[in-house]
Design an enzyme around this catalytic site. Sequence first.
Site, PDB file in Angstrom:
ATOM      1  N   LYS A 208       0.845  -1.191   0.000  1.00 39.63           N
ATOM      2  CA  LYS A 208       0.000   0.000   0.000  1.00 39.63           C
ATOM      3  C   LYS A 208       0.883   1.244   0.000  1.00 39.63           C
ATOM      4  O   LYS A 208       0.690   2.156  -0.778  1.00 39.63           O
ATOM      5  CB  LYS A 208      -0.897  -0.056   1.246  1.00 39.63           C
ATOM      6  CG  LYS A 208      -1.920   1.012   1.328  1.00 39.63           C
ATOM      7  CD  LYS A 208      -2.884   0.697   2.466  1.00 39.63           C
ATOM      8  CE  LYS A 208      -3.684   1.908   2.839  1.00 39.63           C
ATOM      9  NZ  LYS A 208      -4.566   1.635   3.994  1.00 39.63           N
ATOM     10  N   GLU A 214      10.635  -4.648   4.225  1.00 41.41           N
ATOM     11  CA  GLU A 214      10.716  -6.036   3.772  1.00 41.41           C
ATOM     12  C   GLU A 214      10.382  -6.151   2.289  1.00 41.41           C
ATOM     13  O   GLU A 214      11.094  -6.783   1.510  1.00 41.41           O
ATOM     14  CB  GLU A 214       9.730  -6.920   4.567  1.00 41.41           C
ATOM     15  CG  GLU A 214      10.078  -7.129   6.017  1.00 41.41           C
ATOM     16  CD  GLU A 214       9.484  -6.076   6.939  1.00 41.41           C
ATOM     17  OE1 GLU A 214       9.157  -4.966   6.460  1.00 41.41           O
ATOM     18  OE2 GLU A 214       9.362  -6.362   8.136  1.00 41.41           O
ATOM     19  N   GLY A 268      -4.806  -2.336   5.289  1.00 39.47           N
ATOM     20  CA  GLY A 268      -3.988  -3.443   4.768  1.00 39.47           C
ATOM     21  C   GLY A 268      -4.558  -4.814   5.090  1.00 39.47           C
ATOM     22  O   GLY A 268      -4.680  -5.672   4.219  1.00 39.47           O
ATOM     23  N   ARG A 269      -4.949  -5.027   6.351  1.00 40.85           N
ATOM     24  CA  ARG A 269      -5.383  -6.369   6.748  1.00 40.85           C
ATOM     25  C   ARG A 269      -6.786  -6.706   6.263  1.00 40.85           C
ATOM     26  O   ARG A 269      -7.271  -7.812   6.484  1.00 40.85           O
ATOM     27  CB  ARG A 269      -5.247  -6.538   8.264  1.00 40.85           C
ATOM     28  CG  ARG A 269      -5.938  -5.484   9.093  1.00 40.85           C
ATOM     29  CD  ARG A 269      -5.508  -5.575  10.554  1.00 40.85           C
ATOM     30  NE  ARG A 269      -6.046  -4.492  11.373  1.00 40.85           N
ATOM     31  CZ  ARG A 269      -5.464  -3.314  11.504  1.00 40.85           C
ATOM     32  NH1 ARG A 269      -4.349  -3.031  10.852  1.00 40.85           N
ATOM     33  NH2 ARG A 269      -5.998  -2.386  12.287  1.00 40.85           N
ATOM     34  N   GLU A 354      -3.940  -7.179  15.293  1.00 41.62           N
ATOM     35  CA  GLU A 354      -3.507  -5.837  14.874  1.00 41.62           C
ATOM     36  C   GLU A 354      -4.676  -4.854  15.028  1.00 41.62           C
ATOM     37  O   GLU A 354      -4.471  -3.662  15.221  1.00 41.62           O
ATOM     38  CB  GLU A 354      -3.009  -5.867  13.418  1.00 41.62           C
ATOM     39  CG  GLU A 354      -2.138  -4.678  13.048  1.00 41.62           C
ATOM     40  CD  GLU A 354      -1.386  -4.849  11.727  1.00 41.62           C
ATOM     41  OE1 GLU A 354      -0.207  -5.215  11.743  1.00 41.62           O
ATOM     42  OE2 GLU A 354      -1.990  -4.610  10.668  1.00 41.62           O
ATOM     43  N   HIS A 385      -3.526 -34.209  18.007  1.00 42.99           N
ATOM     44  CA  HIS A 385      -2.337 -34.978  18.394  1.00 42.99           C
ATOM     45  C   HIS A 385      -1.216 -34.042  18.820  1.00 42.99           C
ATOM     46  O   HIS A 385      -0.053 -34.424  18.839  1.00 42.99           O
ATOM     47  CB  HIS A 385      -1.894 -35.851  17.228  1.00 42.99           C
ATOM     48  CG  HIS A 385      -2.977 -36.796  16.799  1.00 42.99           C
ATOM     49  ND1 HIS A 385      -3.085 -38.070  17.300  1.00 42.99           N
ATOM     50  CD2 HIS A 385      -4.030 -36.630  15.964  1.00 42.99           C
ATOM     51  CE1 HIS A 385      -4.144 -38.659  16.767  1.00 42.99           C
ATOM     52  NE2 HIS A 385      -4.739 -37.806  15.956  1.00 42.99           N
ATOM     53  N   LYS A 512       9.744  -0.712  14.011  1.00 48.00           N
ATOM     54  CA  LYS A 512      10.243  -0.386  12.672  1.00 48.00           C
ATOM     55  C   LYS A 512      11.231   0.775  12.755  1.00 48.00           C
ATOM     56  O   LYS A 512      12.308   0.751  12.161  1.00 48.00           O
ATOM     57  CB  LYS A 512       9.082   0.042  11.751  1.00 48.00           C
ATOM     58  CG  LYS A 512       8.137  -1.057  11.325  1.00 48.00           C
ATOM     59  CD  LYS A 512       7.157  -0.500  10.279  1.00 48.00           C
ATOM     60  CE  LYS A 512       5.944  -1.374  10.102  1.00 48.00           C
ATOM     61  NZ  LYS A 512       4.905  -0.802   9.256  1.00 48.00           N
TER      62      LYS A 512
END
Length: 522
Positions: A208, A214, A268-269, A354, A385, A512
């Site tokens: 965005k 990253e 974003g999410r 978030e 399990h 950040k």
Amino acid sequence: MALQNINPTKTKAWKKLTNHFNENKNISIKDLYKNSNRQTDFSIQFNDLLVDFSKNKITQETIDLLVELANEVDLKDAIKKQFTGEIINVTEGREVLHTALRSTSEEPILVNGKNIKPQIQTTLRKIRSFSNKVISGKWKGYTGKSITDVVNIGIGGSDLGPDMVVESLQYYKNQLNTHFVSNIDGDHVSEIIKNLNPETTLFVIVSKTFTTQETITNAETIKNWFLKSATIFDIPKHFVAVSTNLEAVDSFGIDKANVFPMWNWVGGRFSLWSAVGLSISLSVGFDNYKALLEGAEEMDNHFRNTDFNQNIPVILALLSIWYNNFYGAETEAVLPYSQYLKKLPDYLQQAIMESNGKGVDRNGDKIDYQTGTIVWGSTGTNMQHAFMQLVHQGTKLIPADFIGYKESLYGLTDHHKKLMANYYAQMDALAFGKTKEEVHLELKFSGDEAKINQLLPFKVFEGNRPSNAILFDKLTPKSLGKLIALYEHKIYTQGILWNIYSYDQFGVELGKELAKKLLNKQ
Ligand code: F6P
């Protein structure tokens, strides 16, 4: 008009809920189940979705009081404000309109006085035409070959949503291989590019802001790798971008024609419904992508128009508040009984944590009650399990959502019967447990009478552990869209009730900033 600003713990409903909790906290799901109508009374059927919330520590009065709380904080008004494009993301001064991305209604939605529906439709057409060209092989790479591999480069909301959906809809996938590069860890990108052919790979850079460390680092690394065998004039055939930052995209060398827009009114999410979902459309075809959006819209309409006591996202949000704020549960498990949904818990961790991991209310004051739940999980039956021991017999109360499907996709009915027997058995075991008397009899009949005294306490299951059954007919793009939208609305409902802002994420910034400072010192 801004969102209401009401401390939930100061409401009349909260006081009533506190009294109700004190009177009923030791309520037993087993006893409640003596009422033979319980399952019908505490289930909601909505088309191909059945939500059974009868295995909770609740009575009708609990639901009534929780709904009273939702009314007292004016949830209805908050829902309306979100859908109609009011600036409910106050701290960032933005509308929150992921629901507009999947709306097929004619109702205009205005942002800065302009209807946003036409640009959404134009972008959908662009996604369709681009996906069709790549899937059909008409889109050629720099040596004239068709595309075989698609790499989504992004992180957080620009990665988790598309990655989870592509994985979940694997059954509907076409011939393209889809890859996701997210981590700044160079070994991640190296592992992915080592098997790729630059002549036949398409890179979709999703950011965005187009400033995320990253994503930009991975994109540059990949561009350098690509330029070892191709030239900068070949970039337009292999790199496309999804972003709001057109300038940065341009300076990266991407052709304007290959930029798909993102908008500030989509967080974003919550962005997989926008062009951020391009790799979904490439992977399963536009029609399936559109069906995903249609499923979400169905859930949007349900959320917007249904009375709270029959409203699935609202009920699930209220139950979560009941355990989080009254029983003191800290975590919630999401347990899909479908291997396809193995990435759903990761996706929901960002969406939920978030959004609602906030300690300051809409007044800017520090909060003295619990907000965002910790969410985690894995697929059944694998997790039976692994960690289910703790959920069944540990000291923590962990409400769990069991997501299941009546039908399997390949029709291996023997497997599916066993899978679903486990699905129901886990919820029954959690709710009803196994008493001392039952263990006693069991040990006696198995000939272990001598060991009864020694083993009895270890074999008892207290039960009375809550769960919700979220059951769809079948895993389809449409039902997946519905499921994701269900959780999105649950998140917003909880944020409204907790009096927090769910749509900012300042908490991710400090780390950040400090990483950048440390990097500059090196
Ligand atoms: O660090 C968190 C975050 O801001 C998320 O909210 C977002 O989804 C992600 O980073 C990626 O941001 P962008 O799409 O701008 O690269």
